[in-house]
Design a protein around this motif. Structure first.
Motif, PDB file in Angstrom:
ATOM      1  N   TYR A  15      15.156  30.988 -12.555  1.00 26.15           N
ATOM      2  CA  TYR A  15      16.548  30.579 -11.794  1.00 26.15           C
ATOM      3  C   TYR A  15      17.578  30.771 -12.741  1.00 26.15           C
ATOM      4  N   PRO A  16      17.828  31.918 -13.628  1.00 27.61           N
ATOM      5  CA  PRO A  16      18.873  31.981 -14.706  1.00 27.61           C
ATOM      6  C   PRO A  16      20.178  32.125 -14.117  1.00 27.61           C
ATOM      7  N   GLY A  17      21.255  31.140 -14.483  1.00 29.61           N
ATOM      8  CA  GLY A  17      22.555  31.249 -13.946  1.00 29.61           C
ATOM      9  C   GLY A  17      22.753  30.685 -12.320  1.00 29.61           C
ATOM     10  N   LEU A  18      21.659  29.932 -11.924  1.00 30.76           N
ATOM     11  CA  LEU A  18      21.772  29.440 -10.494  1.00 30.76           C
ATOM     12  C   LEU A  18      23.306  29.250 -10.029  1.00 30.76           C
ATOM     13  N   PRO A  19      23.635  29.810  -9.068  1.00 30.10           N
ATOM     14  CA  PRO A  19      25.225  29.542  -8.826  1.00 30.10           C
ATOM     15  C   PRO A  19      25.291  28.119  -8.299  1.00 30.10           C
ATOM     16  N   SER A  20      24.515  27.488  -7.603  1.00 25.50           N
ATOM     17  CA  SER A  20      24.649  26.094  -7.323  1.00 25.50           C
ATOM     18  C   SER A  20      24.900  25.139  -8.407  1.00 25.50           C
ATOM     19  N   ILE A  21      24.159  25.212  -9.428  1.00 31.60           N
ATOM     20  CA  ILE A  21      24.349  24.453 -10.629  1.00 31.60           C
ATOM     21  C   ILE A  21      25.561  24.926 -11.547  1.00 31.60           C
ATOM     22  N   ASP A  22      25.914  26.247 -11.596  1.00 31.55           N
ATOM     23  CA  ASP A  22      27.167  26.738 -11.954  1.00 31.55           C
ATOM     24  C   ASP A  22      28.342  26.137 -11.379  1.00 31.55           C
ATOM     25  N   ASP A  23      28.167  26.178  -9.966  1.00 36.83           N
ATOM     26  CA  ASP A  23      29.559  25.484  -9.173  1.00 36.83           C
ATOM     27  C   ASP A  23      29.605  24.166  -8.996  1.00 36.83           C
ATOM     28  N   GLY A  24      28.502  23.369  -9.441  1.00 38.05           N
ATOM     29  CA  GLY A  24      28.692  21.912  -9.398  1.00 38.05           C
ATOM     30  C   GLY A  24      28.302  21.486  -7.939  1.00 38.05           C
ATOM     31  N   ARG A  25      27.298  22.187  -7.432  1.00 41.37           N
ATOM     32  CA  ARG A  25      26.852  21.813  -6.016  1.00 41.37           C
ATOM     33  C   ARG A  25      25.475  21.344  -6.198  1.00 41.37           C
ATOM     34  N   GLU A  26      24.660  20.749  -5.177  1.00 39.78           N
ATOM     35  CA  GLU A  26      23.396  20.463  -4.915  1.00 39.78           C
ATOM     36  C   GLU A  26      22.753  21.765  -5.060  1.00 39.78           C
ATOM     37  N   ALA A  27      21.404  21.688  -5.640  1.00 36.37           N
ATOM     38  CA  ALA A  27      20.341  22.874  -5.697  1.00 36.37           C
ATOM     39  C   ALA A  27      19.062  22.428  -5.796  1.00 36.37           C
ATOM     40  N   THR A  28      18.373  23.028  -4.417  1.00 35.37           N
ATOM     41  CA  THR A  28      17.053  22.740  -4.652  1.00 35.37           C
ATOM     42  C   THR A  28      15.874  23.952  -5.056  1.00 35.37           C
ATOM     43  N   LEU A  29      15.027  23.394  -5.719  1.00 36.17           N
ATOM     44  CA  LEU A  29      14.271  24.296  -6.264  1.00 36.17           C
ATOM     45  C   LEU A  29      12.707  24.129  -6.087  1.00 36.17           C
ATOM     46  N   PRO A  30      11.826  25.154  -5.659  1.00 33.45           N
ATOM     47  CA  PRO A  30      10.563  24.952  -5.555  1.00 33.45           C
ATOM     48  C   PRO A  30       9.963  24.589  -7.029  1.00 33.45           C
ATOM     49  N   LEU A  31       8.772  24.094  -6.736  1.00 25.58           N
ATOM     50  CA  LEU A  31       8.020  23.586  -7.909  1.00 25.58           C
ATOM     51  C   LEU A  31       6.835  24.372  -8.282  1.00 25.58           C
ATOM     52  N   ASP A  32       6.599  25.417  -7.491  1.00 28.95           N
ATOM     53  CA  ASP A  32       5.502  26.358  -7.591  1.00 28.95           C
ATOM     54  C   ASP A  32       5.497  26.926  -9.047  1.00 28.95           C
ATOM     55  N   GLY A  33       4.543  27.008  -9.651  1.00 31.82           N
ATOM     56  CA  GLY A  33       4.712  27.634 -11.084  1.00 31.82           C
ATOM     57  C   GLY A  33       4.974  26.651 -12.141  1.00 31.82           C
ATOM     58  N   VAL A  34       5.582  25.500 -11.742  1.00 29.84           N
ATOM     59  CA  VAL A  34       5.999  24.404 -12.877  1.00 29.84           C
ATOM     60  C   VAL A  34       4.611  23.748 -13.159  1.00 29.84           C
ATOM     61  N   VAL A  35       4.481  23.636 -14.496  1.00 31.18           N
ATOM     62  CA  VAL A  35       3.308  22.513 -14.749  1.00 31.18           C
ATOM     63  C   VAL A  35       3.792  21.451 -15.673  1.00 31.18           C
ATOM     64  N   PHE A  36       3.291  20.287 -15.518  1.00 29.77           N
ATOM     65  CA  PHE A  36       3.689  18.932 -16.106  1.00 29.77           C
ATOM     66  C   PHE A  36       2.530  18.611 -16.871  1.00 29.77           C
ATOM     67  N   GLU A  37       2.836  18.335 -18.078  1.00 30.38           N
ATOM     68  CA  GLU A  37       1.667  17.892 -18.978  1.00 30.38           C
ATOM     69  C   GLU A  37       1.726  16.544 -19.907  1.00 30.38           C
ATOM     70  N   GLY A  38       0.783  16.090 -20.295  1.00 35.36           N
ATOM     71  CA  GLY A  38       1.018  14.806 -21.097  1.00 35.36           C
ATOM     72  C   GLY A  38       0.525  13.586 -20.496  1.00 35.36           C
ATOM     73  N   SER A  39       0.279  13.425 -19.392  1.00 40.23           N
ATOM     74  CA  SER A  39      -0.198  12.194 -18.865  1.00 40.23           C
ATOM     75  C   SER A  39      -1.196  12.474 -17.507  1.00 40.23           C
ATOM     76  N   LYS A  40      -2.191  11.687 -17.112  1.00 37.47           N
ATOM     77  CA  LYS A  40      -3.096  11.894 -16.092  1.00 37.47           C
ATOM     78  C   LYS A  40      -2.494  11.834 -14.863  1.00 37.47           C
ATOM     79  N   LEU A  41      -1.376  10.867 -14.972  1.00 40.20           N
ATOM     80  CA  LEU A  41      -0.337  10.496 -13.686  1.00 40.20           C
ATOM     81  C   LEU A  41       0.079  12.038 -13.185  1.00 40.20           C
ATOM     82  N   PHE A  42       0.416  12.867 -14.062  1.00 40.05           N
ATOM     83  CA  PHE A  42       0.986  14.209 -13.651  1.00 40.05           C
ATOM     84  C   PHE A  42      -0.021  15.043 -13.035  1.00 40.05           C
ATOM     85  N   ASP A  43      -1.264  14.855 -13.235  1.00 35.43           N
ATOM     86  CA  ASP A  43      -2.376  15.657 -12.360  1.00 35.43           C
ATOM     87  C   ASP A  43      -2.262  15.210 -11.177  1.00 35.43           C
ATOM     88  N   VAL A  44      -2.422  13.727 -10.784  1.00 34.71           N
ATOM     89  CA  VAL A  44      -2.241  13.246  -9.403  1.00 34.71           C
ATOM     90  C   VAL A  44      -1.002  14.038  -8.747  1.00 34.71           C
TER      91      VAL A  44
END
Length: 121
Positions: free
Chosen positions: A7-36
């Motif tokens: 999402y480069p240059g997401l217009p909502s963030i550029d314009d100071g508005r709320e933006a909702t993004l899907p988490l598919d493809g995002v990987v959290f690392e560093g804690s077993k809590l992230f696995d859950v």
């Protein structure tokens, strides 16, 4: 958190508005809590909300006394490329939105939207 940000240059963030993004493809690392938490992340989303500050907009009519025609209370938010004011006045009859966008080092372009809220009548 690592991800390939699609999402480069997401217009909502550029314009100071709320933006909702899907988490598919995002990987959290560093804690077993992230696995859950990440187990069903392909079904989840994250919402980024700009921090809002209370603000007042005063509409002036200098030909009358007192010169202040209406005071509109609202909120001011800032994005990467724009500052926005949103509020309502006249007991909720008017919805007001102003967007300020820098055009160069000195000048600012502003766009204002004034909407009559017929539900308030």
């Amino acid at each position: 958190m690592s991800q390939n940000w699609p999402y480069p240059g997401l217009p909502s963030i550029d314009d100071g508005r709320e933006a909702t993004l899907p988490l598919d493809g995002v990987v959290f690392e560093g804690s077993k809590l992230f696995d859950v938490l990440h187990k069903d992340a392909d079904l989840a989303s994250i919402t980024i909300m700009p921090m809002a500050r209370p603000a007042l907009l005063k509409i002036l009519a200098p030909q009358i006394e007192p010169a202040i025609f209406e005071t509109i209370s609202g909120q001011l938010t800032a994005g990467r490329k724009q500052i926005r004011f949103a509020g309502d006045g006249c007991g909720g009859l008017l919805d007001v939105e102003l967007a300020f966008t820098p055009t160069n080092d000195i000048d600012v372009q502003s766009v204002s939207t004034l909407t009559t809220n017929l539900k308030a009548w």
